[in-house]
Design a protein around this motif. Structure first.
Motif, PDB file in Angstrom:
ATOM      1  N   ALA A  45       0.762  -1.358  -0.044  1.00 26.47           N
ATOM      2  CA  ALA A  45       0.144   0.168  -0.139  1.00 26.47           C
ATOM      3  C   ALA A  45       0.985   1.213  -0.141  1.00 26.47           C
ATOM      4  CB  ALA A  45      -0.966   0.197   1.213  1.00 26.47           C
ATOM      5  N   GLU A  46       1.750   1.279   0.869  1.00 23.98           N
ATOM      6  CA  GLU A  46       2.672   2.321   0.786  1.00 23.98           C
ATOM      7  C   GLU A  46       3.576   2.678  -0.571  1.00 23.98           C
ATOM      8  OE1 GLU A  46       5.642   1.515   3.971  1.00 23.98           O
ATOM      9  OE2 GLU A  46       3.974   1.782   5.522  1.00 23.98           O
ATOM     10  N   ALA A  47       4.093   1.460  -1.000  1.00 24.51           N
ATOM     11  CA  ALA A  47       4.490   1.574  -2.431  1.00 24.51           C
ATOM     12  C   ALA A  47       3.477   2.060  -3.333  1.00 24.51           C
ATOM     13  CB  ALA A  47       5.193   0.186  -2.799  1.00 24.51           C
ATOM     14  N   ALA A  48       2.504   1.513  -3.514  1.00 26.67           N
ATOM     15  CA  ALA A  48       1.449   2.107  -4.593  1.00 26.67           C
ATOM     16  C   ALA A  48       1.083   3.549  -4.214  1.00 26.67           C
ATOM     17  CB  ALA A  48       0.303   1.265  -4.332  1.00 26.67           C
ATOM     18  N   SER A  49       1.111   3.960  -2.950  1.00 22.78           N
ATOM     19  CA  SER A  49       0.612   5.404  -2.845  1.00 22.78           C
ATOM     20  C   SER A  49       1.706   6.361  -2.987  1.00 22.78           C
ATOM     21  CB  SER A  49       0.389   5.405  -1.281  1.00 22.78           C
ATOM     22  OG  SER A  49       0.087   6.771  -0.909  1.00 22.78           O
ATOM     23  N   GLU A  50       2.791   5.838  -3.036  1.00 23.88           N
ATOM     24  CA  GLU A  50       4.095   6.742  -3.339  1.00 23.88           C
ATOM     25  C   GLU A  50       4.684   6.500  -4.733  1.00 23.88           C
ATOM     26  OE1 GLU A  50       7.035   5.638  -0.550  1.00 23.88           O
ATOM     27  OE2 GLU A  50       5.661   6.541   1.121  1.00 23.88           O
ATOM     28  N   ALA A  95      -0.982   3.486 -13.382  1.00 24.01           N
ATOM     29  CA  ALA A  95      -2.310   2.628 -12.996  1.00 24.01           C
ATOM     30  C   ALA A  95      -2.470   3.130 -11.551  1.00 24.01           C
ATOM     31  CB  ALA A  95      -1.867   1.200 -12.909  1.00 24.01           C
ATOM     32  N   VAL A  96      -1.809   3.639 -10.767  1.00 19.47           N
ATOM     33  CA  VAL A  96      -1.904   4.032  -9.162  1.00 19.47           C
ATOM     34  C   VAL A  96      -1.508   5.285  -9.126  1.00 19.47           C
ATOM     35  CG1 VAL A  96      -1.567   1.769  -8.381  1.00 19.47           C
ATOM     36  CG2 VAL A  96       0.278   2.888  -8.517  1.00 19.47           C
ATOM     37  N   ARG A  97      -1.488   6.098  -9.904  1.00 20.41           N
ATOM     38  CA  ARG A  97      -1.052   7.679 -10.023  1.00 20.41           C
ATOM     39  C   ARG A  97      -2.071   8.394  -8.949  1.00 20.41           C
ATOM     40  NH1 ARG A  97      -1.250   9.199 -14.941  1.00 20.41           N
ATOM     41  NH2 ARG A  97       0.733   8.560 -15.438  1.00 20.41           N
ATOM     42  N   ASP A  98      -3.396   8.113  -8.998  1.00 19.48           N
ATOM     43  CA  ASP A  98      -4.312   8.792  -8.025  1.00 19.48           C
ATOM     44  C   ASP A  98      -4.549   8.059  -6.890  1.00 19.48           C
ATOM     45  OD1 ASP A  98      -4.643  10.564 -10.321  1.00 19.48           O
ATOM     46  OD2 ASP A  98      -6.350   9.533 -11.211  1.00 19.48           O
ATOM     47  N   PHE A  99      -3.804   6.907  -6.481  1.00 19.97           N
ATOM     48  CA  PHE A  99      -3.964   6.318  -5.303  1.00 19.97           C
ATOM     49  C   PHE A  99      -3.158   6.930  -4.111  1.00 19.97           C
ATOM     50  CE2 PHE A  99      -2.679   2.725  -2.282  1.00 19.97           C
ATOM     51  CZ  PHE A  99      -3.947   2.589  -2.004  1.00 19.97           C
ATOM     52  N   ARG A 153       2.618  -5.539 -10.980  1.00 18.84           N
ATOM     53  CA  ARG A 153       3.669  -4.701 -11.330  1.00 18.84           C
ATOM     54  C   ARG A 153       4.440  -3.958 -10.593  1.00 18.84           C
ATOM     55  NH1 ARG A 153       1.034  -2.693 -15.295  1.00 18.84           N
ATOM     56  NH2 ARG A 153       0.707  -0.699 -14.384  1.00 18.84           N
ATOM     57  N   VAL A 154       3.552  -3.042  -9.678  1.00 20.62           N
ATOM     58  CA  VAL A 154       3.971  -2.165  -8.602  1.00 20.62           C
ATOM     59  C   VAL A 154       4.913  -3.202  -7.602  1.00 20.62           C
ATOM     60  CG1 VAL A 154       3.322  -0.659  -6.728  1.00 20.62           C
ATOM     61  CG2 VAL A 154       2.170  -0.444  -9.024  1.00 20.62           C
ATOM     62  N   PHE A 155       4.362  -4.194  -7.227  1.00 20.16           N
ATOM     63  CA  PHE A 155       4.892  -4.933  -6.273  1.00 20.16           C
ATOM     64  C   PHE A 155       6.342  -5.498  -6.562  1.00 20.16           C
ATOM     65  CE2 PHE A 155       5.462  -9.434  -4.389  1.00 20.16           C
ATOM     66  CZ  PHE A 155       4.978  -9.034  -3.046  1.00 20.16           C
TER      67      PHE A 155
END
Length: 546
Positions: free
Chosen positions: A242-247, A252-256, A511-513
């Motif tokens: 979650a931290e990695a996706a948020s930063e 795909a997760v730009r708005d997360f 992919r983010v993982f």
């Protein structure tokens, strides 16, 4: 009424109005450092104090701890949102080692007697000991003069803190605090005590809730030693992703974007994600091999194979004896045939043992071999002929993947239905309202073939999809499962990549993982170092880069 009296009245009304506004602000503040800042800063503003401190009472240790220190002249700001107080200012004991009250210190006197102290000039004060204040002034060049110390009482009438204000400043000069200052400080102290008590109660309730949640997860882990610390490790993997996706800058997760409250909500959901397993039968949760029940029946089959081998050997010996004389040659032939027979049976038993582990996918040829072995018979003590494998054993050994048959898998998947019933009955407050959604999403699939609701990717939130990846990754890499060797990272990520291609896991979050190195950070914290191997992430299946 003269102009000066009107001005004094207007000033007092303005201070009272501001005091009311401060009370409203204090009641709304939920962050303790910010709350302490508001208490001291507003007390100083209301009274014109150049400096001040907030002490919090540690009733267990019987001492006052410096929680906040402000001094405009010295540009000093310790505690709260400033530099940490720890180690810079020692706590103030309420009593001497022999039990006598340490009430020569004004702040201790105020706390022990629940009274306000208003001192015009500490250097002329004889009742209290201000040697520590003089030492501070000598070291810093400051000159402490007026002092106003007010105890803070909670709703039960117990003193929980103290507010100390120094050097009332008017037009550049230092004056004593007057009665209005004292009354305003006492009113603010009363409001501050309520706010601090509410904050403490909220913190204690939150701590109780957190520990209760973790007790449930710990009980589930303890119920199944073979799953180790799954309920503890899944939150770790979940929050890392979650931290990695948020930063992340991934499109795909730009708005997360997640804040502290969001992380707390997701962490709670992660701790509760398997809560339904409290009703899952122990023999299903602990089924580490296909034939395991109360015990692993593969050993029974081994005994039957041994009986088969001995029966064959006995038959051969009888035939040899029947062909005497020439018994010597016949016995040699028996030995040779028996050895060949035993070797074949040992190979069959080794195949059954491998099949029992559930570690490999069962092919059609494997299943046909098991069914053929089931038609062999052995002789029991009562002389009856019995099949080498009964129908239940054939059914379990023919499980194509894993160790659970369809019935047991249904029971295991039922933990999500129970979890859904449990979580949806709980009256979660607004800041935790999405806990059921997040917790119940970790067994859903992107193609809609998961459970308990059969939701698709578009119907699942990003946090719910994050939990799905965390749950699978922890299960694959767990270093403490007795029925499988610890899996290296390269193998785990390859399997997960295939699960992405199969419509099971979210491709963007996988992919983010991988790209953000979440798997490696988790491994360094939780896994056996021998599991951390080199990985060519560009060659992993399931990686789709924009």
């Amino acid at each position: 009424m003269t102009h000066s009296n009107e001005q004094a009245r207007d000033d007092l009304l303005e201070r009272v109005r501001r005091l009311n506004e401060i009370g409203i602000a204090l009641s709304a503040e939920r962050d303790k450092p910010q709350l302490l800042e508001q208490i001291l800063s507003n007390a100083r503003a209301l009274t014109g104090a150049d400096a001040g401190s907030v002490y919090l009472l540690d009733s267990d240790r019987q001492e006052l701890e410096f929680a906040l220190v402000q001094n405009d002249t010295l540009r000093l700001h310790l505690g709260g949102t400033g530099d940490p107080v720890d180690g810079k200012l020692p706590p103030v004991p309420l009593h001497h080692p022999d039990g006598r009250p340490n009430d020569r210190l004004v702040v201790v006197w105020s706390v022990l007697n629940d009274r306000t102290a208003n001192i015009e000039d500490v250097y002329r004060e004889q009742e209290f000991d201000f040697s520590g204040t003089r030492d501070f002034d000598e070291r810093t060049g400051y000159r402490t003069c007026s002092n106003l110390t007010v105890p803070l009482r909670n709703h039960e009438g117990n003193v929980i803190a103290a507010l100390q204000l120094l050097n009332k400043t008017v037009d550049g000069g230092i004056r004593a605090f007057d009665e209005q200052d004292r009354d305003l400080a006492r009113s603010l102290a009363s409001q501050a005590a309520v706010a601090l008590t509410n904050q403490r109660l909220i913190d204690e309730l939150r701590e109780l809730f957190d520990h209760f949640v973790q007790v449930i997860a710990t009980a589930i882990d303890a119920k199944s030693p073979s799953t180790g610390a799954h309920c503890r490790r899944v939150p770790e993997a979940t929050l890392l992703l979650a931290e990695a996706a948020s930063e992340s800058g991934d499109p795909a997760v730009r708005d997360f974007r997640f804040g502290p409250d969001d992380y707390y909500e997701l962490r709670t959901a992660a701790w509760l994600h398997d809560c339904g397993k409290v009703v899952t039968p122990h023999h299903v949760m602990e089924k580490s091999t296909k034939l395991e029940g109360i015990f692993d029946r593969i050993d029974e089959i081994g005994d039957r194979v041994e009986v088969l081998a001995r029966d064959h050997e006995i038959r051969q010996l009888r035939e040899a004896l029947a062909r005497q004389p020439g018994g010597s040659e016949a016995l040699q032939e028996v030995d040779r045939a028996s050895a060949e027979r035993r070797e074949g049976l040992n190979q069959d038993l080794e195949f059954l043992r491998r099949s029992n582990t559930g570690g490999e996918f069962m092919t059609d040829e494997d299943i046909a071999r098991i069914e053929a072995l089931a038609h062999r018979h052995w002789t029991a003590l009562d002389g009856t002929q019995r099949p080498l494998l009964d129908a239940n054993e054939v059914r379990n050994l023919c499980i194509r993947r894993g160790t659970l048959n369809d019935e047991e898998r249904g029971i295991m998947e039922g933990h999500m239905t129970v979890g859904m019933q449990m979580l949806e009955q709980l009256p979660f407050p607004r800041h935790l309202r999405r806990v059921p959604e997040y917790a119940l999403g970790h067994h859903e699939r992107m193609d809609g073939r998961g459970y308990p609701r059969g939701l698709t990717r578009d119907q699942l939130s990003i946090p719910a999809r994050i939990m799905g990846i965390a749950d699978v990754f922890e299960a694959l890499t767990a270093p403490d499962r007795p029925y499988k060797k610890p899996m290296p990272l390269s193998q785990a990520l390859t399997i997960m990549g295939r699960m992405v291609e199969d419509g099971h896991l979210d491709p963007d979050l996988f992919r983010v993982f991988v790209d953000e190195g979440v798997y490696r950070r988790y491994a360094e914290q939780q896994l056996d170092p021998r599991q951390i191997d080199e990985i060519d992430t560009d060659r992993l299946p399931g990686i789709r880069r924009p």
